[in-house]
Structure formats: structure tokens, C-alpha cells
Design a protein around this motif. Structure first.
Motif, mmCIF file in Angstrom:
data_model
loop_
_atom_site.group_PDB
_atom_site.id
_atom_site.type_symbol
_atom_site.label_atom_id
_atom_site.label_comp_id
_atom_site.label_asym_id
_atom_site.label_seq_id
_atom_site.Cartn_x
_atom_site.Cartn_y
_atom_site.Cartn_z
ATOM 1 N N SER A 1 0.838 -1.188 0.000
ATOM 2 C CA SER A 1 0.000 0.000 0.000
ATOM 3 C C SER A 1 0.875 1.241 0.000
ATOM 4 C CB SER A 1 -0.918 -0.022 1.226
ATOM 5 O OG SER A 1 -1.753 -1.162 1.196
ATOM 6 N N THR A 2 0.249 2.389 -0.051
ATOM 7 C CA THR A 2 0.993 3.640 -0.189
ATOM 8 C C THR A 2 1.488 4.170 1.150
ATOM 9 O OG1 THR A 2 -1.047 4.951 0.015
ATOM 10 C CG2 THR A 2 -0.347 4.293 -2.213
ATOM 11 N N ALA A 3 2.572 4.934 1.088
ATOM 12 C CA ALA A 3 3.107 5.615 2.264
ATOM 13 C C ALA A 3 3.369 7.072 1.895
ATOM 14 C CB ALA A 3 4.393 4.954 2.730
ATOM 15 N N GLY B 1 -6.677 -1.723 3.634
ATOM 16 C CA GLY B 1 -7.203 -0.533 2.977
ATOM 17 C C GLY B 1 -7.346 0.659 3.888
ATOM 18 N N ASP B 2 -7.277 0.446 5.206
ATOM 19 C CA ASP B 2 -7.378 1.551 6.162
ATOM 20 C C ASP B 2 -6.123 2.430 6.108
ATOM 21 O OD1 ASP B 2 -9.874 0.858 7.021
ATOM 22 O OD2 ASP B 2 -9.252 0.048 8.953
ATOM 23 N N THR B 3 -6.249 3.602 6.714
ATOM 24 C CA THR B 3 -5.132 4.542 6.776
ATOM 25 C C THR B 3 -4.628 4.655 8.203
ATOM 26 O OG1 THR B 3 -5.951 5.845 4.901
ATOM 27 C CG2 THR B 3 -4.402 6.927 6.390
ATOM 28 N N VAL B 4 -3.304 4.509 8.365
ATOM 29 C CA VAL B 4 -2.653 4.582 9.673
ATOM 30 C C VAL B 4 -1.756 5.812 9.704
ATOM 31 C CG1 VAL B 4 -1.165 3.394 11.322
ATOM 32 C CG2 VAL B 4 -2.689 2.064 9.842
ATOM 33 N N LEU B 5 -1.912 6.620 10.734
ATOM 34 C CA LEU B 5 -1.147 7.864 10.872
ATOM 35 C C LEU B 5 -0.167 7.767 12.026
ATOM 36 C CD1 LEU B 5 -0.640 10.990 10.487
ATOM 37 C CD2 LEU B 5 -2.593 11.333 12.033
ATOM 38 N N ASP B 6 1.057 8.253 11.802
ATOM 39 C CA ASP B 6 2.032 8.432 12.877
ATOM 40 C C ASP B 6 2.545 9.866 12.794
ATOM 41 O OD1 ASP B 6 4.062 8.476 14.719
ATOM 42 O OD2 ASP B 6 4.917 6.540 14.140
ATOM 43 N N PRO B 7 2.137 10.740 13.717
ATOM 44 C CA PRO B 7 2.539 12.147 13.668
ATOM 45 C C PRO B 7 3.978 12.390 14.098
ATOM 46 C CG PRO B 7 1.231 11.737 15.622
ATOM 47 C CD PRO B 7 1.204 10.471 14.818
ATOM 48 N N PHE B 8 4.621 11.378 14.664
ATOM 49 C CA PHE B 8 6.048 11.452 15.006
ATOM 50 C C PHE B 8 6.723 10.249 14.351
ATOM 51 C CE2 PHE B 8 3.658 13.418 18.518
ATOM 52 C CZ PHE B 8 4.198 14.697 18.495
ATOM 53 N N LYS C 1 3.086 -3.340 5.136
ATOM 54 C CA LYS C 1 3.273 -4.791 5.097
ATOM 55 C C LYS C 1 1.937 -5.525 5.067
ATOM 56 C CE LYS C 1 5.990 -7.165 7.685
ATOM 57 N NZ LYS C 1 6.688 -7.657 8.910
ATOM 58 N N HIS C 2 0.936 -4.917 5.699
ATOM 59 C CA HIS C 2 -0.364 -5.564 5.834
ATOM 60 C C HIS C 2 -1.448 -4.834 5.038
ATOM 61 C CE1 HIS C 2 1.235 -8.393 8.712
ATOM 62 N NE2 HIS C 2 1.855 -7.392 9.294
ATOM 63 N N HIS C 3 -1.016 -4.167 3.966
ATOM 64 C CA HIS C 3 -1.938 -3.583 2.985
ATOM 65 C C HIS C 3 -2.815 -2.478 3.576
ATOM 66 C CE1 HIS C 3 -0.509 -6.827 0.470
ATOM 67 N NE2 HIS C 3 -0.858 -7.689 1.409
ATOM 68 N N ARG C 4 -2.223 -1.707 4.472
ATOM 69 C CA ARG C 4 -2.834 -0.468 4.943
ATOM 70 C C ARG C 4 -2.015 0.687 4.372
ATOM 71 N NH1 ARG C 4 -4.214 -5.386 7.358
ATOM 72 N NH2 ARG C 4 -5.528 -5.117 9.205
ATOM 73 N N SER C 5 -2.642 1.842 4.193
ATOM 74 C CA SER C 5 -1.918 3.031 3.756
ATOM 75 C C SER C 5 -1.367 3.753 4.975
ATOM 76 C CB SER C 5 -2.834 3.968 2.966
ATOM 77 O OG SER C 5 -3.239 3.348 1.755
ATOM 78 N N ALA C 6 -0.238 4.419 4.806
ATOM 79 C CA ALA C 6 0.419 5.086 5.930
ATOM 80 C C ALA C 6 0.641 6.564 5.628
ATOM 81 C CB ALA C 6 1.752 4.415 6.228
ATOM 82 N N VAL C 7 0.474 7.366 6.674
ATOM 83 C CA VAL C 7 0.802 8.784 6.611
ATOM 84 C C VAL C 7 1.725 9.075 7.785
ATOM 85 C CG1 VAL C 7 -0.040 11.146 6.693
ATOM 86 C CG2 VAL C 7 -1.410 9.377 5.559
ATOM 87 N N GLY C 8 2.888 9.643 7.503
ATOM 88 C CA GLY C 8 3.845 9.943 8.560
ATOM 89 C C GLY C 8 4.278 11.386 8.539
ATOM 90 N N ILE C 9 4.455 11.949 9.737
ATOM 91 C CA ILE C 9 4.889 13.338 9.877
ATOM 92 C C ILE C 9 6.164 13.373 10.715
ATOM 93 C CG2 ILE C 9 4.263 15.646 10.714
ATOM 94 C CD1 ILE C 9 1.310 14.725 10.586
#
Length: 317
Positions: A11-13, A235-242, A254-262
Motif C-alpha cells: 500500500s501507499t506511504a 485498505g485503512d489509513t494509519v497515521l504516525d505524527p512522530f 506490510k499488511h496492505h494499509r496506507s500510511a501517513v507519517g509526519i
């Protein structure tokens, strides 16, 4: 040591550089399904030296961050807030206690306070050495996701059966064949202990850990991975602000979720992108989940008591 052995479609990062509050404000219209993060502890790490905050100022800043995170969370979403302690002049300020009210005031509901225990860390001289941190799992509503099967642990007594009092169930196996519900105590230990007690083995990332980078407070992929498997769906989106060096993103994709990182550190984000690229090509080294920690055999030199110690121990006996 484990690595992705073949190229995988992931998935996308998305990685965003900048001040966490400013970036979260821009993302307010994009609701994520899960937030997994460990905020800085205000103890002088390299990424904290640009500004010095008093403890009260620091807690106020965390409150503002939590407010923004809740705004960025979907109604069915969860937050896994992994924290240790702020320490000043030998006094310990547990950050889960000091931030709990910030979540509660915003209607978040605590589902578990998870204890993550590890065997290695800094040795204290005037207090007991700290060997655990906590993960506060909050949900925004009662509609949260919880997938137990992907994170079950082996049954302690697989042969146990229902008693005669259970009627039609009498004599049938009493446990779930897929395993039991893990406890809220996640520990890293030797394989024998894992077999005798259903715990989650998760070592912290130190010098010889296969996932180690230049980040001074990196947490293991497995820690984020288990939160993601239990609390989201593909398909869900996981966010890590740090985001740091991308641990949460790696666990997510790895498990087909999208990631957003800051993150505000260019160097860390560069490493995060490199690690995701390595994951995609099958070259990223990670520690296998549940792998037993290497324990030296009694005959090995490193396990032998030094002669110098024997003199001291005999004198103190």
C-alpha cells in the motif's frame, strides 16, 4: 533475523515534513482509521534540542497535539499512544498519567493500558532501572474495530475441556483452536517462558537489533504491527505524527494499509523512505514476530561470572 524474501505489492506511504501541529491542521479533513505513535519525551534527544520546554509547557504542547489527533481520527478509529516517562533530577513523571486527561476530556475511551516490558535499557544508580513503557489504547466511540484472530497467542492448556456443568459443551475443548486472547502485558523473554505464559515477545531496538538505525528512540516494527493488525482492516489509513524512521509505516504497508507519517527531521524522513523502498524490494531486515531472544549457554564465556566478581560476591556473602 527476518526479511521480506520476495517483492511484494504494498500500500501507499505518504511522508510529510514539518511541525506536527501545522501539518495535522492541514490534514484535518482527512480522517484516519488508526493513529500509532510515540511522542518525544522532552528529555534532550537530538530531535528535541531546537527548543527547551519546562514540564508544564511540554504537557500543554502534548495536549494540543492530542486535540489535533482526535480531530484527525475517524469515528470508528483508535489511538495507540506509546509513552514512557519524563525524568528530571531523578524524579519520574509517567507520561501516560500526565496525558490521560487530555484524551478523556475529548471523549476518548480507554480500552487497554498495555504494559510493554523489555530487558535492556539505561541502568539507574539511584532508583530501579526502568524496563517498561505503556501503550494507551483509546477509541473515539463504541464502533471501534477489534480483530482478535490475527493477534492470538498459543493456548496455555490446549487440552483443557469443559466440565460436566457445561451441558452440551461438556467434554469438548474449552479454548479457541486459533489461540487465546493475549493479555495487556507485552513482554520480551526466552522461548521457554513464552510457552509457559501467553505473553507477547517484543524486544526494544538496541545496538544489535536488525531494525536499528540512527534514531535514538526507535520502537520495533512488531509493536506497531500488532496494533495495526488488531485495530484496522486492509485498505485503512494509519497515521504516525512522530514518524521518525518509518516504523509505523512499514508495519502498515506490510499488511496492505496506507500510511501517513509526519516528522520535522529531514534525515529521519530520508531513512523512512529508504526503508519503505527496501520493504518493497524485499531487502528490509526486520525481526520475526515472537522470535525467542538469544540466551547465552552456561558454557559460553559471556555467561561466566568474572573472577573479579567472585571476590566481591564472596566478601558480601
Amino acid at each position: 533475523m527476518n526479511s521480506q524474501k520476495k517483492k511484494t505489492t504494498l500500500s501507499t506511504a505518504t511522508f510529510l515534513k514539518g511541525d506536527v501541529l501545522s501539518v495535522l491542521k492541514k490534514l484535518a479533513d482527512t480522517k484516519c482509521d488508526l493513529i500509532v505513535t510515540s511522542p518525544p519525551y522532552n528529555i534532550g534527544k537530538v530531535y528535541e534540542r531546537s527548543e527547551s520546554l519546562t514540564f508544564d509547557e511540554y504537557v500543554k504542547w502534548l495536549d494540543e497535539v492530542i486535540d489535533a489527533l482526535v480531530d484527525n481520527l475517524a469515528e470508528h478509529g483508535s489511538i495507540c499512544w506509546q509513552v514512557g516517562s519524563f525524568v528530571k533530577n531523578g524524579e519520574v513523571f509517567p507520561l501516560d498519567i500526565h496525558t490521560y486527561d487530555s484524551f478523556k476530556r475529548r471523549g476518548m475511551q480507554l480500552r487497554n493500558r498495555i504494559i510493554w516490558r523489555f530487558n535492556f535499557g539505561l541502568h539507574s544508580k539511584k532508583r530501579f532501572s526502568g524496563r517498561y513503557e505503556t501503550i494507551l489504547w483509546f477509541t473515539k466511540s463504541d464502533k471501534y474495530r477489534f480483530n482478535l484472530d490475527p493477534v492470538r497467542v498459543p493456548q496455555l492448556y490446549p487440552g483443557k475441556r469443559h466440565s460436566k456443568k457445561k451441558g452440551k459443551e461438556a467434554g469438548k475443548p474449552s479454548g479457541n483452536p486459533l489461540g487465546k486472547n493475549p493479555s495487556d502485558f507485552w513482554e520480551f523473554s526466552a522461548e521457554e517462558y513464552f510457552r509457559s505464559d501467553p505473553i507477547w515477545e517484543i524486544p526494544n531496538v538496541k545496538a544489535n537489533h536488525p531494525e536499528k538505525t540512527i534514531h535514538p528512540c526507535q520502537f520495533p516494527v512488531e509493536l506497531a504491527e500488532r496494533c495495526i493488525l488488531a485495530l484496522t482492516k486492509p485498505g485503512d489509513t494509519v497515521l504516525d505524527p512522530f514518524m521518525g524512521v518509518g516504523t509505523t509505516a512499514i508495519a502498515a504497508i506490510k499488511h496492505h494499509r496506507s500510511a501517513v507519517g509526519i516528522d520535522k527531521e529531514t534525515g529521519f524522513l530520508k531513512i523512512a523512505r529508504q526503508r519503505v523502498k527496501q520493504l518493497s524490494s524485499g531487502k528490509l531486515k526486520t525481526r520475526a514476530s515472537g522470535k525467542a531472544v538469544l540466551t547465552p549457554r552456561s558454557a559460553e564465556r559471556v555467561a561466566q561470572i568474572p573472577d573479579e566478581w567472585k571476590v566481591v560476591q564472596e566478601a558480601g556473602a
